[in-house]
Structure formats: structure tokens, C-alpha cells
Design a protein around this motif. Structure first.
Motif, PDB file in Angstrom:
ATOM      1  N   ASP A 177       0.722  -1.417  -0.333  1.00 24.56           N
ATOM      2  CA  ASP A 177       0.145   0.244  -0.226  1.00 24.56           C
ATOM      3  C   ASP A 177       0.793   0.989   0.114  1.00 24.56           C
ATOM      4  O   ASP A 177       0.653   2.168   1.330  1.00 24.56           O
ATOM      5  CB  ASP A 177      -0.936   0.139   1.515  1.00 24.56           C
TER       6      ASP A 177
ATOM      7  N   HIS B 230     -12.119   0.879  -4.032  1.00 21.49           N
ATOM      8  CA  HIS B 230     -12.799  -0.975  -3.834  1.00 21.49           C
ATOM      9  C   HIS B 230     -13.504  -0.207  -4.592  1.00 21.49           C
ATOM     10  O   HIS B 230     -14.444   0.038  -4.511  1.00 21.49           O
ATOM     11  CB  HIS B 230     -12.866  -1.124  -2.323  1.00 21.49           C
TER      12      HIS B 230
ATOM     13  N   ARG C 199     -11.531   6.571   6.182  1.00 20.63           N
ATOM     14  CA  ARG C 199     -10.755   6.364   5.399  1.00 20.63           C
ATOM     15  C   ARG C 199     -10.937   7.642   3.766  1.00 20.63           C
ATOM     16  O   ARG C 199     -10.485   7.127   3.165  1.00 20.63           O
ATOM     17  CB  ARG C 199     -12.099   4.828   3.896  1.00 20.63           C
TER      18      ARG C 199
ATOM     19  N   ASP D 148     -10.417  -7.150  -1.963  1.00 18.02           N
ATOM     20  CA  ASP D 148     -10.003  -7.332  -0.724  1.00 18.02           C
ATOM     21  C   ASP D 148      -8.953  -7.841   0.475  1.00 18.02           C
ATOM     22  O   ASP D 148      -8.933  -9.103   0.382  1.00 18.02           O
ATOM     23  CB  ASP D 148     -10.423  -6.281   0.045  1.00 18.02           C
ATOM     24  N   TRP D 149      -8.693  -7.935   1.525  1.00 20.06           N
ATOM     25  CA  TRP D 149      -7.759  -8.065   2.195  1.00 20.06           C
ATOM     26  C   TRP D 149      -8.788  -9.565   3.018  1.00 20.06           C
ATOM     27  O   TRP D 149     -10.072  -9.227   4.105  1.00 20.06           O
ATOM     28  CB  TRP D 149      -7.162  -7.810   3.343  1.00 20.06           C
TER      29      TRP D 149
ATOM     30  N   MET E 221      -9.170  -3.389  -7.493  1.00 22.43           N
ATOM     31  CA  MET E 221      -9.303  -4.314  -6.129  1.00 22.43           C
ATOM     32  C   MET E 221     -10.971  -4.065  -5.486  1.00 22.43           C
ATOM     33  O   MET E 221     -11.837  -3.464  -5.770  1.00 22.43           O
ATOM     34  CB  MET E 221      -9.024  -3.746  -4.968  1.00 22.43           C
TER      35      MET E 221
ATOM     36  N   GLU F 151      -8.556   3.094   7.884  1.00 27.87           N
ATOM     37  CA  GLU F 151      -8.474   2.203   7.970  1.00 27.87           C
ATOM     38  C   GLU F 151      -9.115   1.632   9.283  1.00 27.87           C
ATOM     39  O   GLU F 151      -8.230   1.767  10.786  1.00 27.87           O
ATOM     40  CB  GLU F 151      -8.256   0.629   6.964  1.00 27.87           C
TER      41      GLU F 151
HETATM   42  C1  NOJ Z   1      -7.382  -3.281   3.245  1.00 31.58           C
HETATM   43  C2  NOJ Z   1      -7.597  -2.645   2.718  1.00 31.58           C
HETATM   44  O1  NOJ Z   1      -9.000  -2.726   2.186  1.00 31.58           O
HETATM   45  C3  NOJ Z   1      -6.730  -2.074   1.660  1.00 31.58           C
HETATM   46  O2  NOJ Z   1      -7.612  -0.986   0.852  1.00 31.58           O
HETATM   47  C4  NOJ Z   1      -5.918  -2.438   0.765  1.00 31.58           C
HETATM   48  O3  NOJ Z   1      -5.095  -2.054  -0.213  1.00 31.58           O
HETATM   49  C5  NOJ Z   1      -5.339  -3.829   1.758  1.00 31.58           C
HETATM   50  N1  NOJ Z   1      -5.908  -4.474   3.132  1.00 31.58           N
HETATM   51  C6  NOJ Z   1      -4.156  -4.042   2.174  1.00 31.58           C
HETATM   52  O4  NOJ Z   1      -3.101  -3.796   3.157  1.00 31.58           O
END
Ligand code: NOJ
Length: 762
Positions: A133, A231, A191, A309-310, A274, A515
Motif C-alpha cells: 500500500d 475499492h 478512509r 481485498d484482504w 481491487m 482504515e
Molecule cells: C485492506 C484495505 O481495505 C485495502 O485498501 C488494502 O490495500 C489491503 N488491506 C492491503 O493492505
């Protein structure tokens, strides 16, 4: 005798087994060599004209199903980054057995080489892609994206992303998970700091500028990285501003207000997208075929790949949309999610799903092909170690020109919210500054959230920035940053009395936005507001620096301060940039990319709200508004003052009437009526007076950032095309309808907008 016979047989068969094994290994080795030759000849012939897609196809043809699924699997190396880095045999094993196509949260020339070496041991020797990131800088930290958006300077925004890419690539990173293209209308959602604010038109331009900055013209260049628009989609509309919450909106709203920045990112060539955590139209975005196959890969013809996403693949189980991990894998891959970030659902289930005939292998091939194309474009097949260059890692990060770009970007991001009694800029009479508040000394807070490899050490604080200009600084803490309790107010007041001017920093902390940082209270703590009041009582001019990653509420401070600067989180060069503005070496030009509420209960509050049947009329009870709090925000979108003043005149629309499709030319004259040079953001808003759907009261449809010397005038021209005049109708088709339009043009001082009208006909 019998025993001996058995032993003999065992030995023979045992040995035969070993021999078989050796033979198999030899065959494997021969095959590996053959595969490598084919890949290399593919690469070589690529050099002679083969496209990345053709090369990807030739590699794909040699892969087993299991290897293909490995490419769709991404895992994190984060645990090895949080402490001293240790070689991890499990990650190493997964890479060397071709079970991973990508890892994230790893950086550094040496570390990334180590993992790449592991991938080079796999049968296919397909290089891994390393993601991180890198949101607003890698080691030199630039202003947080929301702050940068306040600059309304697309070239500065592009340059910031380009600098971040150069540093990231020098540290072994191939792929950044940015830009965030989510429109944010709710300051409770932490965010918002990662995006460009509330406006879809401006958000689209910013998203495109960031993509271009990260990726440059050539992905294989040593100073560019692959971008990832995120996202997808609508994450900014998480209900109640709660992170990871669901989203519910009409498709018409989605197409008109939320989709444009993602579309612009795709059109600018973003290599990856993503998924969002939320659902949209009752389907989690990770399993949302309408979003991924219809809109992204279909309507927009997106040729890159989509990463989840994660854990968002597995989280479809918690959404109660997928039955189990296998079902989640099926839903995500069918919907068009090509790579599984961390959840391992793909690697655990896809092979079985294909063998059972539930998932067509063609879907797997399509996903892997997309991933391989990006690896070819990054040049990783030519040289898997091209980003692992220790020399560059030593020389690029924090290079003087990158720091200078960060300082310029930071100055442009500052927004002057108030300036009375000529408090700013400092005159030559200002020799001493009472510097109050711990944020003036904090290095780490200046970095804000998502600061990659940014470290506090190189950060310039406000105190350092002011001292570097030869100003006498008397510091007093005023309040505690952790507890928000007052700290020796008497000393802060004494400092104010001793000095020519007071500069007090208030706000949230650097990590308070980002986040999982949703907040239900955005008012500045009482201790901060009371401190400013006490300082004001000394009779000295009070300049308040508001710091934060989102719109905050500070009504008391709005009254008591003589001047207010919105300073966000400005990164490594924060202190220099703030000192430049205080001292008048830079005339502030930033404008708010998000509305600042006057009360928390106004949220979501945004300037482009739609007309209602009972528009707000002050004092009139049966109109839309509140009985106990104001209707108007504290500061609207686009607001921001300058040390000079600008006058607008002669707004003209070329004709009164146009046929649909004809360009509409609008001109206005802007004059710098103050006594110093300054930049103005000339903003054009449009209102569609009557349409087949309800339309906003005004929408930004053009802006220009211009520099005017004192007394100078400039005519600014805007051309409105169907792209600005249309909207998505209820059938989700872009349409321009005949009818009347009002055009409003003005600058950072929203009170002074000129208006004109025109008509569109069939
Ligand atoms: C979760 C986040 O929502 C996303 O924006 C990020 O790129 C990923 N984690 C990876 O760290």
C-alpha cells in the motif's frame, strides 16, 4: 532363506523406486529446462514483436491447473515486517512450489530478492509480483490523498504518485494498492483520507492523474509501478460511516455519483482493480458479477486483473452469501475476481471445483492470463530481479528533488479557512511566535495513516520549519495529545503574551483517520477549543492550524481564531510547507475537496445534493432542514481563501441556445484585486433545471487553477460537451436531455458566484 529372498526383493524394488524417483526427477528437470527454453524463446520472440498477451498465452499453455491456481493466490509477508525480518520457510516453500503468484507487505531490495529467488525455484519459474500500500509516498511521505486533492493541481498530484512509484520501485515493490477512487461523503468514515473527497467529476480527474503518476508511460521502466484502483465499488458509502459496513443505494445514484472515478481510473489504464468489502445491490462486491464482468470487464473493456481485498473472498461467508470457503471461491471466480488476497479460498478449492465441473477452467485461464500479462508488462519475465537493486534503494528514497516535490505538494494542499485582522501572512514585525500544542512538535503524526515506509526521523515539524526561518519560537504544550486534558494553560497564555503572534495546532492524531478508524465524534476536544479561547483572550493575533485526515468540527475555534489553516497531514515536509504559508512565501491556494459539517448530525453532507420537493428556506418550517441545528455546513466544497482577493466579471455563454452535441463555450474574467500575486481555482458548476430524473442543485463540471499577479486579469474559457452535460438515466444510459441549464462560476469564496443560463434543444 525366505527372509533373505524377501529382503532381496525389497532391495530390488526399493532401489527400483529410488531409480524411478531419480528418473522422474530427471524428466522433471528436463521438462523444466524445456519450459524455461520455451518461456525464454517466448520472451525473445516477444522482443521481436510478440505482445504481452501472446507471451502470456505461450506460458499459460505450459502450466498445470495447480500452477495456474497458484498464480491466483496472494499471501502476506506482513508478519516478517513487523519485527526483525526472518526468512520464512513456509512462504519460501509456497513460492518455490508455485503456490503463490504474488505477495504483499514485503519491501526492500534484499527481502524481495529472497522471495523472488524462491519463485525462481518453482517448475515454471514465473516471477512473483510484490504489492504494497504505497498510498501517499514510500519513504518521502507526501500529503495524504485528501489533502492533495485540496490542491486542485492535477499535475502536482500526478507528480506525487510518480515520486511514490519511483521510491517504491527502488525498494523492490512492483505494485501499489492505490489510488482509492471511492467517493466519500461521510467524514465519520476514516478512509476519506485516502480519496479525493466528495465530488465524482473531480474525483475522476484525480484518480486518472494518480494512475498516470504511478504507472507512467512504461510499466517496465525502473521508476514505475502497477496501480490498483480500489475499492470497487461504492465503499465510500458504507452506511453510517462505519468501515466494512454495507452499502445500499439506487443504481442511478451509483452510476452518477460513485462510478465515475473508477471509470476514469480504468480509462487511464489502471492495470488492476481491487474489490470492495461492502455489498452493492445486495451482493458482496467480491462476488458481484454485475460489477466485475458486466461493468468493469464488459462495458469498460478492462484488460487488467482484479484482486480481492484482504480476505474478502472468505468474508462472503460472514456476509452469509457463501456457504463455505469452496462456495466463496466459486462465487468470486465466477464473478470475475482474479486473485485472492490472503484468504486461501482459491488455493484450497479451485482445483476441486474445476475437476468437479463446477467451475470452467476457461475462467481460470482468463484470470491467469490477465495476471501473466501484467508480469510481462512489468518486465519481470525479462529480469525477475529488476526491482531488487540495492544501489537504487540507497539513492532514490528521500532524494532532494523528491523532498522538494513533497514540500511543494504540501504547500498547495493547505486551505486558508479564515483570515481576519490581517493576521496572515506574518508581517516583518513578527519576530517571535508563541507555538502552542504538541502537534507542532510531532513528527509521526505528520505522516498520517498508510505511510508505507515513511519514518518520523526525516519529518520537519512546524517548530523546525519556523526556526529554520530565524523566527524566535516560544513553545508551550497546552494540552495532552493522548488524553486531551489541558496542560499548563497558564504557561501557554504567558507564551502568547510574550510573543508577537500565536500559532496553535489542534486536531486529531495522525492515526485517527484511515482504515477501521470510523468515528462518531468529529468535534475537536473541549481542551483544544478552550485553549484557543484562552489564547485569544490575551489580545494577541491567534492563528489556528487544524490538523486531521478528514473534515472536523470546530465551531468555537471558527469564532475565536483570527486565522485558520486546514493543514491535514502533510507528510515529511509538513513543517517547511506550513512555515512557507505562515510567512507568506507561498500564498495558500487549496480548496476543500469535502464539505466541512457544522454539526455531526448533518452527515452525510455534500454540496451536490439533489433538489427536494421542499427545498430549504431559512426560517420556514415545512422545508427540508433541522429545528435544532443549522442546515448550512461550516465550509462548503470548493471553499478556500487566499492572501489576495479575486473578482469575477463578464460571465458569458457563447449562445443562448445549443443543439444537443454542440459544445457550449463559457467565458469569465477573473481579476486579482489584492496586492499580491496568487493562485485561484476558477470553478464552474452546472445545474440541469429540469430532467427525467432528480438532479443535483449544482455539480462541478470544470475548473482551472490560474496564477494572477496583483491587478492582473485573465479570461478563462470552459467548453461543456455531452460528457459534462449528460447523466445516467433510470435505464443507466448516458443521456443529454433538452432543457434549461444554469451555469455558475466562482472561486474559493463561495459567496461570489456569477450565474448565466442557456438552453439545449434536440
Ligand atoms: C485492506 C484495505 O481495505 C485495502 O485498501 C488494502 O490495500 C489491503 N488491506 C492491503 O493492505
Amino acid at each position: 532363506m525366505r527372509k533373505l529372498l524377501i529382503l532381496g526383493l525389497l532391495l530390488i524394488f526399493g532401489q527400483a523406486g529410488v531409480v524411478q524417483k531419480i528418473e522422474a526427477q530427471k524428466r522433471g528437470a528436463r521438462r523444466t529446462v524445456a519450459v524455461q527454453k520455451e518461456i525464454q524463446s517466448g520472451v525473445a520472440s516477444g522482443k521481436a514483436g510478440k505482445t504481452a498477451a501472446q507471451k502470456a498465452d505461450s506460458v499459460l499453455a505450459l502450466m498445470t491447473l495447480r500452477e495456474k491456481i497458484g498464480q491466483m493466490n496472494q499471501f502476506s509477508g506482513i508478519e516478517y515486517n513487523t519485527g526483525p525480518w526472518q526468512k520464512d520457510t513456509s512462504l519460501f516453500r509456497q513460492l518455490s512450489s508455485g503456490e503463490l503468484g504474488s505477495i504483499l507487505n514485503v519491501s526492500g531490495a534484499e527481502k524481495t530478492r529472497y522471495y523472488q529467488e524462491a519463485a525462481m525455484r518453482s517448475r515454471m519459474r514465473i516471477p512473483i509480483m510484490i504489492g504494497l500500500d504505497v498510498i501517499h509516498g514510500m519513504k518521502t511521505i507526501f500529503p495524504i490523498p485528501l489533502a492533495e486533492a485540496a490542491s486542485f493541481d492535477l499535475e502536482a498530484i500526478r507528480r506525487s504518485a510518480a515520486c511514490a512509484a519511483e521510491e517504491a520501485a527502488a525498494c523492490g515493490v512492483h505494485w501499489t494498492f492505490a489510488p482509492m477512487a471511492d467517493v466519500g461523503r461521510d467524514a465519520r468514515w476514516g478512509r476519506v483520507m485516502e480519496g479525493a473527497g466528495e465530488d465524482p467529476y473531480y474525483g475522476a480527474l484525480v484518480a486518472a492523474a494518480r494512475v498516470k503518476g504511478f504507472q507512467g508511460d512504461d510499466l517496465s521502466a525502473p521508476n514505475t509501478v502497477l496501480a490498483c484502483a480500489k475499492h470497487f465499488a461504492g465503499y465510500g458509502a458504507s452506511q453510517a460511516g462505519r468501515d466494512y459496513n454495507n452499502v445500499d443505494m439506487s443504481m442511478c445514484e451509483f452510476y452518477n455519483f460513485y462510478l465515475p472515478p473508477y471509470k476514469a481510473a480504468a480509462e487511464a489504464g489502471a492495470g488492476t482493480f481491487m474489490n470492495a468489502f461492502n455489498d452493492l445491490n445486495c451482493v458482496p462486491c467480491t462476488g458481484n458479477e454485475f460489477l466485475l464482468r458486466k461493468i468493469l470487464k464488459g462495458d469498460w473493456n478492462f484488460g487488467g486483473f482484479v484482486v480481492s481485498d484482504w480476505c474478502s473472498v472468505a468474508e462472503m461467508i460472514q456476509h452469509r452469501y457463501a456457504k463455505d470457503a469452496k462456495d466463496a471461491a466459486r462465487l468470486a471466480v465466477t464473478a470475475g475476481c482474479d486473485m485472492d488476497m490472503v484468504s486461501r479460498c482459491y488455493v484450497s478449492s479451485l482445483e476441486e471445483l474445476v475437476k468437479e465441473g463446477v467451475v470452467d477452467e476457461k475462467l481460470i485461464d482468463d484470470a491467469v492470463r490477465r495476471i501473466l500479462i501484467k508480469k510481462f508488462e512489468l518486465g519481470l519475465f525479462d529480469d525477475p530481479y529488476r526491482y531488487c537493486n540495492q544501489e537504487r534503494e540507497k539513492n532514490v528514497p528521500l532524494r532532494a528533488d523528491i523532498r522538494q516535490a513533497a514540500r511543494e505538494g504540501a504547500r498547495k494542499s493547505i486551505v486558508l479557512l479564515k483570515n481576519e485582522h490581517e493576521a496572515l501572512p506574518f508581517t516583518s514585525k513578527v519576530k517571535s511566535v508563541a507555538l502552542i500544542g504538541p502537534l507542532n512538535r510531532s513528527k509521526s503524526d505528520m505522516l498520517g495513516s498508510w505511510c508505507a515506509e515513511g519514518r518520523p526521523d526525516p519529518v520537519v515539524t512546524v517548530e523546525e520549519g519556523l526556526k529554520a526561518r530565524g523566527l524566535k519560537v516560544r513553545y508551550s504544550e497546552g494540552y495532552d495529545l493522548k488524553t486531551n486534558e489541558p496542560v499548563n494553560t497558564a504557561d501557554a497564555v504567558a507564551a502568547a503574551r510574550e510573543c508577537d503572534i500565536v500559532v496553535v495546532a489542534v486536531g486529531e492524531r495522525g492515526g485517527d483517520s484511515g482504515e477501521a478508524r470510523s468515528r462518531g465524534r468529529l468535534d475537536l476536544p473541549d481542551a483544544q477549543q478552550e485553549l484557543v479561547r484562552a489564547l485569544k483572550a490575551t489580545g494577541k493575533p491567534v492563528v489556528t492550524l487544524v490538523m486531521g485526515g478528514r473534515p472536523l468540527i470546530f465551531n468555537d475555534i471558527r469564532e475565536t481564531s483570527d486565522a485558520i489553516l486546514m493543514c491535514w497531514w502533510l507528510g515529511t515536509e509538513a513543517g517547511n510547507a506550513i512555515a512557507d504559508v505562515l510567512a507568506g512565501d507561498y500564498n495558500p491556494s487549496g480548496k476543500l475537496p469535502m464539505t466541512f459539517p457544522a454539526h455531526i448530525a448533518q452527515i452525510p453532507i455534500y454540496y451536490n445534493y439533489k433538489s427536494t420537493g421542499r427545498p430549504y428556506i431559512p426560517g420556514s418550517p415545512y422545508t427540508t432542514g433541522y429545528t435544532d441545528i443549522p442546515f448550512e455546513p461550516a465550509y462548503p466544497f470548493g471553499y478556500g481563501l487566499s492572501y489576495t482577493t479575486f473578482a469575477y466579471s463578464d460571465l458569458q455563454v457563447e449562445e443562448d441556445m445549443f443543439r444537443i452535441g454542440e459544445p457550449v463555450k463559457v467565458t469569465v474574467t477573473v481579476t486579482n484585486t489584492g496586492d499580491r500575486a496568487g493562485e485561484e481555482v476558477v470553478q464552474l458548476y452546472l445545474r440541469d433545471e429540469f430532467a427525467s430524473i432528480t438532479r443535483p442543485v449544482r455539480e462541478l463540471k470544470g475548473f482551472r487553477k490560474i496564477m494572477l499577479e496583483s491587478g492582473e486579469s485573465q479570461q478563462v474559457t470552459f467548453t461543456l460537451t455531452p460528457a459534462e452535460l449528460g447523466f445516467y438515466n433510470t435505464a443507466l444510459k448516458w443521456t443529454v436531455e433538452p432543457g434549461d441549464f444554469t451555469v455558475m462560476v466562482g472561486g474559493g469564496d463561495s459567496e461570489k458566484r456569477l450565474q448565466a443560463g442557456f438552453r439545449m434543444t434536440d
